[in-house]
Design an enzyme around this catalytic site. Structure first.
Site, short mmCIF file in Angstrom:
data_model
loop_
_atom_site.label_atom_id
_atom_site.label_comp_id
_atom_site.label_asym_id
_atom_site.label_seq_id
_atom_site.Cartn_x
_atom_site.Cartn_y
_atom_site.Cartn_z
N LYS A 136 -10.89 -1.54 41.49
CA LYS A 136 -10.71 -2.94 42.48
C LYS A 136 -9.41 -3.56 42.44
CE LYS A 136 -15.58 -3.77 42.83
NZ LYS A 136 -16.58 -4.82 42.56
N ASP A 138 -17.44 -9.12 47.36
CA ASP A 138 -18.32 -9.69 46.11
C ASP A 138 -18.58 -11.03 46.47
OD1 ASP A 138 -18.63 -7.07 45.20
OD2 ASP A 138 -16.91 -7.14 43.85
#
Ligand code: NAP
Length: 277
Positions: free
Chosen positions: A67, A102
Protein backbone atom coordinates in the site's frame (compact mmCIF):
# COMPACT_ATOMS: atom_id res chain seq x y z
CA UNK A 1 -16.48 -5.47 -25.97
CA UNK A 2 -13.77 -7.36 -24.14
CA UNK A 3 -13.85 -8.41 -20.50
CA UNK A 4 -12.78 -5.70 -18.05
CA UNK A 5 -10.26 -7.12 -15.62
CA UNK A 6 -8.86 -5.90 -12.32
CA UNK A 7 -6.56 -7.64 -9.86
CA UNK A 8 -5.66 -7.76 -6.19
CA UNK A 9 -1.89 -7.44 -5.79
CA UNK A 10 -0.48 -8.82 -2.57
CA UNK A 11 2.21 -11.03 -1.05
CA UNK A 12 0.70 -13.37 -0.01
CA UNK A 13 -2.76 -12.94 -1.51
CA UNK A 14 -4.38 -16.40 -1.70
CA UNK A 15 -6.41 -15.77 1.47
CA UNK A 16 -8.14 -12.70 -0.05
CA UNK A 17 -11.94 -12.67 -0.01
CA UNK A 18 -12.00 -9.99 -2.74
CA UNK A 19 -12.97 -12.44 -5.55
CA UNK A 20 -16.07 -13.47 -3.56
CA UNK A 21 -17.05 -9.85 -2.91
CA UNK A 22 -16.41 -8.49 -6.40
CA UNK A 23 -17.66 -11.68 -8.08
CA UNK A 24 -20.97 -11.19 -6.27
CA UNK A 25 -21.29 -7.64 -7.59
CA UNK A 26 -20.19 -8.61 -11.12
CA UNK A 27 -23.01 -11.20 -11.19
CA UNK A 28 -25.53 -8.78 -9.66
CA UNK A 29 -24.83 -6.17 -12.33
CA UNK A 30 -24.45 -8.68 -15.16
CA UNK A 31 -21.05 -7.28 -16.14
CA UNK A 32 -18.48 -8.81 -18.44
CA UNK A 33 -15.76 -8.35 -15.82
CA UNK A 34 -13.35 -10.33 -13.69
CA UNK A 35 -11.26 -9.88 -10.56
CA UNK A 36 -8.07 -11.92 -10.34
CA UNK A 37 -5.55 -12.48 -7.57
CA UNK A 38 -1.93 -11.65 -8.41
CA UNK A 39 0.80 -12.77 -6.05
CA UNK A 40 3.44 -10.06 -6.51
CA UNK A 41 6.70 -10.00 -4.55
CA UNK A 42 7.66 -6.60 -3.11
CA UNK A 43 10.71 -6.38 -5.40
CA UNK A 44 8.51 -7.00 -8.47
CA UNK A 45 5.69 -4.62 -7.56
CA UNK A 46 7.06 -1.55 -9.41
CA UNK A 47 7.48 -3.47 -12.65
CA UNK A 48 4.08 -5.15 -12.30
CA UNK A 49 2.35 -1.82 -11.79
CA UNK A 50 4.24 -0.13 -14.63
CA UNK A 51 2.81 -2.76 -17.02
CA UNK A 52 -0.66 -3.08 -15.50
CA UNK A 53 -2.44 -2.05 -18.71
CA UNK A 54 -0.28 -4.32 -20.87
CA UNK A 55 -1.20 -7.19 -18.57
CA UNK A 56 -4.84 -6.58 -19.47
CA UNK A 57 -5.98 -4.78 -16.33
CA UNK A 58 -8.02 -1.58 -15.99
CA UNK A 59 -6.91 -1.29 -12.37
CA UNK A 60 -6.19 -3.16 -9.21
CA UNK A 61 -6.08 -3.09 -5.48
CA UNK A 62 -2.88 -3.08 -3.46
CA UNK A 63 -2.92 -5.07 -0.28
CA UNK A 64 -0.20 -5.99 2.22
CA UNK A 65 2.65 -5.18 1.84
CA UNK A 66 2.22 -2.88 -1.17
CA UNK A 67 0.00 0.00 0.00
CA UNK A 68 2.81 2.46 0.73
CA UNK A 69 4.69 1.66 -2.48
CA UNK A 70 1.42 2.03 -4.42
CA UNK A 71 1.21 5.61 -3.17
CA UNK A 72 4.73 6.39 -4.43
CA UNK A 73 4.28 4.79 -7.84
CA UNK A 74 0.94 6.37 -8.78
CA UNK A 75 -0.80 9.78 -8.87
CA UNK A 76 -2.60 9.65 -5.51
CA UNK A 77 -5.57 11.82 -4.52
CA UNK A 78 -5.50 14.04 -1.42
CA UNK A 79 -6.94 11.34 0.83
CA UNK A 80 -4.34 8.69 -0.04
CA UNK A 81 -1.58 11.29 0.31
CA UNK A 82 -2.80 12.36 3.77
CA UNK A 83 -2.98 8.75 4.95
CA UNK A 84 0.34 7.77 3.38
CA UNK A 85 -1.06 4.65 1.69
CA UNK A 86 -3.06 3.84 -1.45
CA UNK A 87 -5.08 0.66 -1.94
CA UNK A 88 -7.19 1.42 -5.04
CA UNK A 89 -5.43 1.92 -8.38
CA UNK A 90 -6.93 2.55 -11.79
CA UNK A 91 -5.76 3.57 -15.23
CA UNK A 92 -6.98 6.96 -16.42
CA UNK A 93 -5.85 6.98 -20.06
CA UNK A 94 -2.20 6.11 -19.46
CA UNK A 95 -1.94 7.59 -15.97
CA UNK A 96 -2.08 5.35 -12.90
CA UNK A 97 -4.26 7.07 -10.30
CA UNK A 98 -4.92 5.95 -6.74
CA UNK A 99 -6.96 6.57 -3.63
CA UNK A 100 -7.56 4.95 -0.26
CA UNK A 101 -10.90 3.23 0.32
CA UNK A 102 -10.11 1.86 3.80
CA UNK A 103 -11.32 5.12 5.38
CA UNK A 104 -14.71 4.94 3.67
CA UNK A 105 -14.91 1.24 4.60
CA UNK A 106 -14.30 1.88 8.28
CA UNK A 107 -16.70 4.82 8.53
CA UNK A 108 -19.47 3.19 6.48
CA UNK A 109 -19.29 0.07 8.67
CA UNK A 110 -19.71 2.26 11.76
CA UNK A 111 -22.61 4.14 10.16
CA UNK A 112 -24.30 0.85 9.33
CA UNK A 113 -23.91 -0.89 12.67
CA UNK A 114 -23.99 2.10 15.04
CA UNK A 115 -25.88 4.93 13.34
CA UNK A 116 -25.29 8.28 15.03
CA UNK A 117 -21.97 7.08 16.52
CA UNK A 118 -20.36 10.45 15.75
CA UNK A 119 -22.93 12.61 17.58
CA UNK A 120 -21.06 14.03 20.55
CA UNK A 121 -18.18 11.61 19.96
CA UNK A 122 -15.56 13.83 21.53
CA UNK A 123 -13.01 11.20 22.56
CA UNK A 124 -11.76 8.01 20.91
CA UNK A 125 -9.04 5.54 21.83
CA UNK A 126 -7.30 3.79 18.92
CA UNK A 127 -4.95 0.83 19.40
CA UNK A 128 -2.28 0.48 16.71
CA UNK A 129 -0.32 2.92 14.58
CA UNK A 130 0.13 1.08 11.27
CA UNK A 131 -1.69 1.41 7.95
CA UNK A 132 -5.14 0.47 9.27
CA UNK A 133 -4.77 2.92 12.18
CA UNK A 134 -3.93 5.77 9.78
CA UNK A 135 -7.15 5.14 7.82
CA UNK A 136 -9.17 4.89 11.06
CA UNK A 137 -7.73 8.13 12.45
CA UNK A 138 -8.32 9.99 9.18
CA UNK A 139 -11.95 8.85 9.17
CA UNK A 140 -12.52 9.83 12.80
CA UNK A 141 -11.02 13.29 12.26
CA UNK A 142 -13.09 13.76 9.10
CA UNK A 143 -16.24 12.98 11.12
CA UNK A 144 -15.38 15.50 13.81
CA UNK A 145 -13.94 13.45 16.69
CA UNK A 146 -12.16 16.00 18.88
CA UNK A 147 -9.49 13.94 20.58
CA UNK A 148 -7.98 10.64 19.48
CA UNK A 149 -5.72 8.79 21.90
CA UNK A 150 -3.37 6.46 20.05
CA UNK A 151 -1.83 3.60 22.00
CA UNK A 152 0.79 1.50 20.26
CA UNK A 153 3.45 -1.03 21.24
CA UNK A 154 6.03 1.22 19.57
CA UNK A 155 5.18 4.65 20.97
CA UNK A 156 7.37 6.47 18.41
CA UNK A 157 4.87 5.45 15.72
CA UNK A 158 2.04 7.02 17.71
CA UNK A 159 4.07 10.24 17.91
CA UNK A 160 4.57 10.09 14.15
CA UNK A 161 0.77 9.99 13.72
CA UNK A 162 0.44 13.16 15.79
CA UNK A 163 2.99 14.80 13.45
CA UNK A 164 1.00 13.59 10.44
CA UNK A 165 -2.54 14.41 11.61
CA UNK A 166 -2.09 17.23 14.14
CA UNK A 167 -2.76 17.96 17.82
CA UNK A 168 -6.14 16.20 18.05
CA UNK A 169 -4.08 12.99 17.98
CA UNK A 170 -2.46 12.21 21.33
CA UNK A 171 0.21 9.52 21.70
CA UNK A 172 -0.82 7.64 24.83
CA UNK A 173 1.45 5.54 27.04
CA UNK A 174 0.48 2.46 29.12
CA UNK A 175 0.43 4.71 32.14
CA UNK A 176 -2.02 7.19 30.53
CA UNK A 177 -4.34 4.58 29.07
CA UNK A 178 -6.91 4.21 31.85
CA UNK A 179 -7.50 7.99 31.95
CA UNK A 180 -7.86 7.99 28.15
CA UNK A 181 -10.49 5.23 28.27
CA UNK A 182 -12.58 6.99 30.91
CA UNK A 183 -15.64 8.44 29.19
CA UNK A 184 -14.42 7.45 25.70
CA UNK A 185 -17.16 7.37 23.05
CA UNK A 186 -15.26 5.03 20.77
CA UNK A 187 -12.63 2.31 21.20
CA UNK A 188 -10.99 0.89 18.07
CA UNK A 189 -8.59 -1.98 17.67
CA UNK A 190 -6.59 -1.08 14.55
CA UNK A 191 -3.65 -3.36 15.44
CA UNK A 192 -3.22 -7.09 14.87
CA UNK A 193 -4.58 -7.95 18.34
CA UNK A 194 -7.14 -10.73 18.31
CA UNK A 195 -6.21 -11.93 14.82
CA UNK A 196 -5.63 -15.72 14.72
CA UNK A 197 -2.26 -16.45 16.27
CA UNK A 198 -2.07 -13.06 18.02
CA UNK A 199 -2.90 -12.20 21.62
CA UNK A 200 -6.25 -10.57 22.41
CA UNK A 201 -6.43 -6.86 23.16
CA UNK A 202 -6.60 -6.88 26.94
CA UNK A 203 -8.33 -3.59 27.65
CA UNK A 204 -10.77 -2.77 30.44
CA UNK A 205 -13.98 -1.32 28.98
CA UNK A 206 -15.59 -0.61 32.38
CA UNK A 207 -15.07 3.16 32.27
CA UNK A 208 -16.06 3.98 28.66
CA UNK A 209 -19.34 5.80 28.00
CA UNK A 210 -22.55 3.80 28.39
CA UNK A 211 -23.35 4.44 24.71
CA UNK A 212 -19.79 3.86 23.49
CA UNK A 213 -19.07 1.97 20.28
CA UNK A 214 -16.27 -0.61 20.05
CA UNK A 215 -14.84 -1.35 16.60
CA UNK A 216 -12.30 -3.86 15.37
CA UNK A 217 -10.47 -3.95 12.03
CA UNK A 218 -9.59 -7.63 12.45
CA UNK A 219 -12.03 -10.02 10.71
CA UNK A 220 -10.41 -13.43 11.25
CA UNK A 221 -11.98 -14.41 13.58
CA UNK A 222 -15.16 -12.48 12.91
CA UNK A 223 -15.80 -11.89 16.58
CA UNK A 224 -12.59 -11.00 18.40
CA UNK A 225 -12.25 -11.21 22.17
CA UNK A 226 -12.56 -7.42 22.31
CA UNK A 227 -15.92 -7.43 20.52
CA UNK A 228 -17.18 -10.30 22.62
CA UNK A 229 -16.41 -8.40 25.82
CA UNK A 230 -17.92 -5.19 24.43
CA UNK A 231 -21.16 -7.00 23.57
CA UNK A 232 -21.23 -8.57 27.03
CA UNK A 233 -21.02 -5.07 28.50
CA UNK A 234 -23.97 -4.01 26.30
CA UNK A 235 -21.95 -1.77 23.98
CA UNK A 236 -22.55 -1.43 20.24
CA UNK A 237 -19.88 -3.08 18.06
CA UNK A 238 -18.59 -2.80 14.51
CA UNK A 239 -16.47 -5.65 13.14
CA UNK A 240 -13.63 -5.83 10.64
CA UNK A 241 -15.73 -7.64 8.04
CA UNK A 242 -17.98 -4.57 7.83
CA UNK A 243 -14.91 -2.47 7.03
CA UNK A 244 -13.65 -4.99 4.47
CA UNK A 245 -17.02 -5.13 2.68
CA UNK A 246 -17.60 -1.39 2.68
CA UNK A 247 -14.17 -0.55 1.24
CA UNK A 248 -15.16 -2.57 -1.85
CA UNK A 249 -17.66 -0.30 -3.63
CA UNK A 250 -15.01 2.44 -4.01
CA UNK A 251 -12.74 -0.02 -5.85
CA UNK A 252 -15.46 -1.59 -7.97
CA UNK A 253 -16.74 1.78 -9.18
CA UNK A 254 -13.27 2.91 -10.30
CA UNK A 255 -12.67 -0.31 -12.26
CA UNK A 256 -16.07 -1.18 -13.63
CA UNK A 257 -18.03 2.11 -13.63
CA UNK A 258 -20.91 0.99 -11.39
CA UNK A 259 -21.32 1.63 -7.66
CA UNK A 260 -22.48 -1.60 -5.98
CA UNK A 261 -24.05 -1.98 -2.54
CA UNK A 262 -23.14 -4.15 0.42
CA UNK A 263 -26.08 -6.47 1.13
CA UNK A 264 -26.92 -8.90 3.91
CA UNK A 265 -26.65 -11.72 1.34
CA UNK A 266 -23.09 -10.68 0.43
CA UNK A 267 -22.07 -10.46 4.06
CA UNK A 268 -23.43 -13.95 4.73
CA UNK A 269 -21.56 -15.29 1.73
CA UNK A 270 -18.24 -13.94 3.02
CA UNK A 271 -19.05 -15.06 6.57
CA UNK A 272 -19.47 -18.61 5.28
CA UNK A 273 -16.06 -18.44 3.60
CA UNK A 274 -14.51 -17.23 6.87
CA UNK A 275 -16.11 -19.94 8.98
CA UNK A 276 -13.30 -22.18 10.11
CA UNK A 277 -10.63 -19.86 8.64
P1 NAP B 1 0.68 -2.82 10.06
O1 NAP B 1 0.79 -1.54 9.31
O2 NAP B 1 1.74 -3.85 9.96
O3 NAP B 1 0.48 -2.43 11.63
C1 NAP B 1 0.34 -3.44 12.59
C2 NAP B 1 -0.04 -2.81 13.93
O4 NAP B 1 -0.25 -3.86 14.89
C3 NAP B 1 1.08 -1.93 14.50
O5 NAP B 1 0.49 -0.91 15.27
C4 NAP B 1 1.82 -2.94 15.41
O6 NAP B 1 2.55 -2.33 16.46
C5 NAP B 1 0.68 -3.71 15.97
N1 NAP B 1 1.09 -5.05 16.44
C6 NAP B 1 1.41 -6.12 15.67
N2 NAP B 1 1.73 -7.19 16.44
C7 NAP B 1 1.58 -6.77 17.73
C8 NAP B 1 1.77 -7.40 19.00
N3 NAP B 1 2.14 -8.68 19.11
N4 NAP B 1 1.53 -6.67 20.12
C9 NAP B 1 1.14 -5.38 20.03
N5 NAP B 1 0.96 -4.72 18.86
C10 NAP B 1 1.19 -5.42 17.74
O7 NAP B 1 -0.66 -3.59 9.67
P2 NAP B 1 -2.07 -2.94 9.24
O8 NAP B 1 -2.13 -2.86 7.77
O9 NAP B 1 -2.28 -1.71 10.04
O10 NAP B 1 -3.06 -4.10 9.69
C11 NAP B 1 -3.43 -4.26 11.06
C12 NAP B 1 -4.63 -5.20 11.11
O11 NAP B 1 -5.71 -4.59 10.41
C13 NAP B 1 -4.41 -6.55 10.43
O12 NAP B 1 -5.01 -7.54 11.24
C14 NAP B 1 -5.15 -6.42 9.11
O13 NAP B 1 -5.63 -7.66 8.64
C15 NAP B 1 -6.30 -5.51 9.51
N6 NAP B 1 -6.89 -4.74 8.40
C16 NAP B 1 -8.22 -4.90 8.17
C17 NAP B 1 -8.83 -4.17 7.17
C18 NAP B 1 -10.30 -4.37 6.92
O14 NAP B 1 -10.79 -3.99 5.84
N7 NAP B 1 -11.03 -4.90 7.87
C19 NAP B 1 -8.10 -3.27 6.38
C20 NAP B 1 -6.73 -3.11 6.65
C21 NAP B 1 -6.14 -3.87 7.68
P3 NAP B 1 4.07 -1.81 16.22
O15 NAP B 1 3.96 -0.49 15.51
O16 NAP B 1 4.64 -1.71 17.59
O17 NAP B 1 4.75 -2.86 15.37
Amino acid sequence: MSTRRACVMGWPVKHSRAPIIHGYWIDKHGLDAELRLEEVRPEDFGDFLAHLGERGYVGGSATMPHKEMALKLTEPDARATAIGAANVIWLDNRTLRSTNSDVAGFVAALDETAPGWDKGADKAVVFGAGGAARAVIYGLLERGVERIHVHNRTIAKAHALRDRFGPKVVATTDHELSAALEGAALVVNAASFGMHGNPDLDVDLASVREDAVVADVVYVPLETGLLRRARARGLRVSDGLGMLLHQGPGCFEKWFGVRPVVTRELRERVERSLAGA
